[in-house]
Motif scaffolding. Structure first.
Motif, PDB file in Angstrom:
ATOM      1  N   ASN A 145      -1.164  -5.599  12.281  1.00 12.22           N
ATOM      2  CA  ASN A 145      -1.581  -4.235  11.958  1.00 12.22           C
ATOM      3  C   ASN A 145      -2.984  -4.066  12.549  1.00 12.22           C
ATOM      4  N   PHE A 175      -6.456   1.899   8.356  1.00  8.86           N
ATOM      5  CA  PHE A 175      -5.912   1.592   9.688  1.00  8.86           C
ATOM      6  C   PHE A 175      -6.525   2.508  10.746  1.00  8.86           C
ATOM      7  N   ASP A 235       1.885 -13.103   9.091  1.00 13.20           N
ATOM      8  CA  ASP A 235       1.176 -11.823   8.975  1.00 13.20           C
ATOM      9  C   ASP A 235      -0.221 -12.019   9.558  1.00 13.20           C
ATOM     10  N   THR A 263       4.071 -10.189  12.086  1.00 14.41           N
ATOM     11  CA  THR A 263       3.635  -8.798  11.918  1.00 14.41           C
ATOM     12  C   THR A 263       2.153  -8.694  12.251  1.00 14.41           C
ATOM     13  N   LYS A 273       6.054  -0.322  14.017  1.00 13.58           N
ATOM     14  CA  LYS A 273       5.602  -0.140  12.630  1.00 13.58           C
ATOM     15  C   LYS A 273       5.067   1.281  12.445  1.00 13.58           C
ATOM     16  N   ALA A 300       5.397  -7.626   1.724  1.00 16.74           N
ATOM     17  CA  ALA A 300       4.160  -7.782   2.518  1.00 16.74           C
ATOM     18  C   ALA A 300       2.958  -7.692   1.587  1.00 16.74           C
ATOM     19  N   SER A 301       1.768  -7.947   2.168  1.00 19.75           N
ATOM     20  CA  SER A 301       0.504  -7.779   1.431  1.00 19.75           C
ATOM     21  C   SER A 301       0.443  -8.713   0.222  1.00 19.75           C
ATOM     22  N   ARG A 361      -1.425 -11.684  -2.114  1.00 17.57           N
ATOM     23  CA  ARG A 361      -2.732 -12.205  -2.519  1.00 17.57           C
ATOM     24  C   ARG A 361      -2.649 -13.655  -2.981  1.00 17.57           C
ATOM     25  N   THR A 391       6.388 -11.467   4.728  1.00 17.52           N
ATOM     26  CA  THR A 391       5.350 -11.686   5.734  1.00 17.52           C
ATOM     27  C   THR A 391       4.083 -12.163   5.034  1.00 17.52           C
ATOM     28  N   ARG A 448      -1.543  -4.827  -2.609  1.00 18.61           N
ATOM     29  CA  ARG A 448      -2.320  -3.582  -2.761  1.00 18.61           C
ATOM     30  C   ARG A 448      -1.919  -2.847  -4.044  1.00 18.61           C
ATOM     31  N   PHE A 460       4.696  -3.191  -0.076  1.00 21.97           N
ATOM     32  CA  PHE A 460       3.473  -3.977  -0.280  1.00 21.97           C
ATOM     33  C   PHE A 460       3.403  -4.499  -1.715  1.00 21.97           C
TER      34      PHE A 460
HETATM   35  C1  E4P Z   1       2.005  -6.407   6.961  1.00 23.91           C
HETATM   36  O1  E4P Z   1       2.882  -5.896   7.591  1.00 23.91           O
HETATM   37  C2  E4P Z   1       0.961  -5.654   6.240  1.00 23.91           C
HETATM   38  O2  E4P Z   1       0.283  -4.804   7.127  1.00 23.91           O
HETATM   39  C3  E4P Z   1       0.044  -6.615   5.555  1.00 23.91           C
HETATM   40  O3  E4P Z   1       0.817  -7.540   4.820  1.00 23.91           O
HETATM   41  C4  E4P Z   1      -0.970  -5.926   4.669  1.00 23.91           C
HETATM   42  O4  E4P Z   1      -1.669  -6.892   3.929  1.00 23.91           O
HETATM   43  P1  E4P Z   1      -3.027  -6.582   3.164  1.00 23.91           P
HETATM   44  O5  E4P Z   1      -2.736  -5.744   1.979  1.00 23.91           O
HETATM   45  O6  E4P Z   1      -3.543  -7.937   2.795  1.00 23.91           O
HETATM   46  O7  E4P Z   1      -3.941  -5.878   4.136  1.00 23.91           O
END
Ligand code: E4P
Length: 336
Positions: free
Chosen positions: A59, A324, A41, A57, A150, A242-243, A245, A260, A199, A196
């Motif tokens: 963004n 974004f 990611d 991935t 995406k 995704a996303s 921590r 990811t 988040r 996600f």
């Molecule tokens: C991946 O596809 C996402 O855009 C990414 O994992 C978002 O991560 P974040 O919440 O750390 O910005």
């Protein structure tokens, strides 16, 4: 019985292979790769070689972050020089595709490139932009089989996904914070969805919630619920958590189709040698008591109503698009 015999032999062979493999697994990252396709990611393609991810991935935020490093400045300069007569949006797309092409030199699989988030509420513009991205990759010799487009999981984005998948363009539906978004994306025929984790955790922490283990993390639980729903109802859509921590969140979802993960967490996983602690948490064959719901009706009115009922998903989707968009504007500013 006779028909089952080769299957049993195959089972024993695989079991033997797994136990041999376990002894030679050097770290938690390699252990994770046994259950899950690991995806990088990041826009920082030079940092991904060490982790040998299958896919990657990007963004808008990750691209802007990469462009802050002087070593990537050349990409912007090249695009500006080569596309001086083109619109800023064409130049911005060329930068995203340049990152994607560099990433594809390193990974064997697919790269995800995000449609401009300013188009998140315009189905036709999203379809046109997705086609323009695929065409820009094709000009550089990259087939569409190596690209995932995406698109944010708004109602309008999901209509675009339905059309693009019919055209043979594979989509990664992103900014997924709720089961209704995942169900609607699967109904639209999405190749892949990105629910996600971090988040969602951030939102609940800000609201004062606490939990003791990664298994109780509401972001982890959301992905588990979505995974159980898609597998139970036999959708072909791949689930990519995704996303993240923390490595604990990643490990709590071992077995998800794909995960990811940012380079710093990949590094932490690679530095962990307690691979025996990494157990498969998600399995398409295993039942998930209490997690499977009846198939949801994903009409526009029910989708919008379910989103409106879910304050976290509504706020996080809106905020995700805003962030974004802000980073898309930063990219434009570098290209004028
Ligand atoms: C991946 O596809 C996402 O855009 C990414 O994992 C978002 O991560 P974040 O919440 O750390 O910005």
């Amino acid at each position: 019985m006779i028909r089952g015999f080769p299957v049993m032999l195959d089972f024993f062979a695989q079991t033997a292979m797994r136990s041999t493999n376990t002894e030679s697994i050097p770290n938690a990252l390699e252990a994770l790769k046994q259950f899950t396709t690991v995806v990088a990611d990041t826009g920082n393609f030079e940092s991904m070689r060490a982790y040998q991810p299958q896919d990657a991935t990007t963004n808008p935020t990750l691209i802007i972050r990469a462009l802050e490093q002087p070593r990537y400045a050349g990409i912007v300069d090249q695009v500006k020089a080569a596309m001086a007569a083109k619109k800023v949006s064409d130049r911005a797309r060329a930068v995203l595709v340049s990152f994607g092409c560099e990433i594809l030199k390193i990974i064997p699989g697919r790269v995800s490139t995000e449609v401009d988030a300013r188009l998140s509420f315009d189905t036709q513009a999203t379809i046109a932009e997705a086609n323009a991205i695929i065409a820009a990759y094709a000009e550089r010799g990259i087939p569409k089989s190596r690209v995932l487009i995406k698109i944010a999981a708004t109602w309008e984005g999901l209509r675009a996904v339905r059309e693009l998948e019919k055209q043979g363009i594979a989509c990664n539906v992103t900014l997924i914070f709720s089961l209704i978004q995942a169900a609607a994306a699967a109904d639209a025929g999405a190749t892949l969805i990105s629910p996600f984790v971090g988040r969602i955790s951030d939102w609940h922490k800000k609201a004062g919630a606490q939990w003791a283990t990664a298994g109780e993390d509401p972001g982890v639980q959301s992905v588990k619920r979505i995974y159980a729903y898609l597998k139970h109802h036999r959708f072909h859509t791949e689930v990519m958590g995704a996303s993240f921590r923390s490595v604990e969140q990643v490990m709590a979802l071992a077995g998800c189709d794909l995960l990811t993960v940012s380079p710093d967490l990949l590094e932490q996983l690679r530095a962990m040698d307690q691979e025996s602690l990494l157990e498969r948490a998600l399995d398409p064959a295993a039942s998930a008591p209490g997690q499977v719901t009846a198939q949801l009706n994903t009409t526009e009115s029910l989708f919008r109503f379910a989103m409106n009922e879910d304050a976290m998903a509504t706020e996080k989707l809106a905020e995700g698009i805003r962030l974004f968009v802000a980073d898309g504007r930063k990219l434009d500013a570098r290209l004028v």
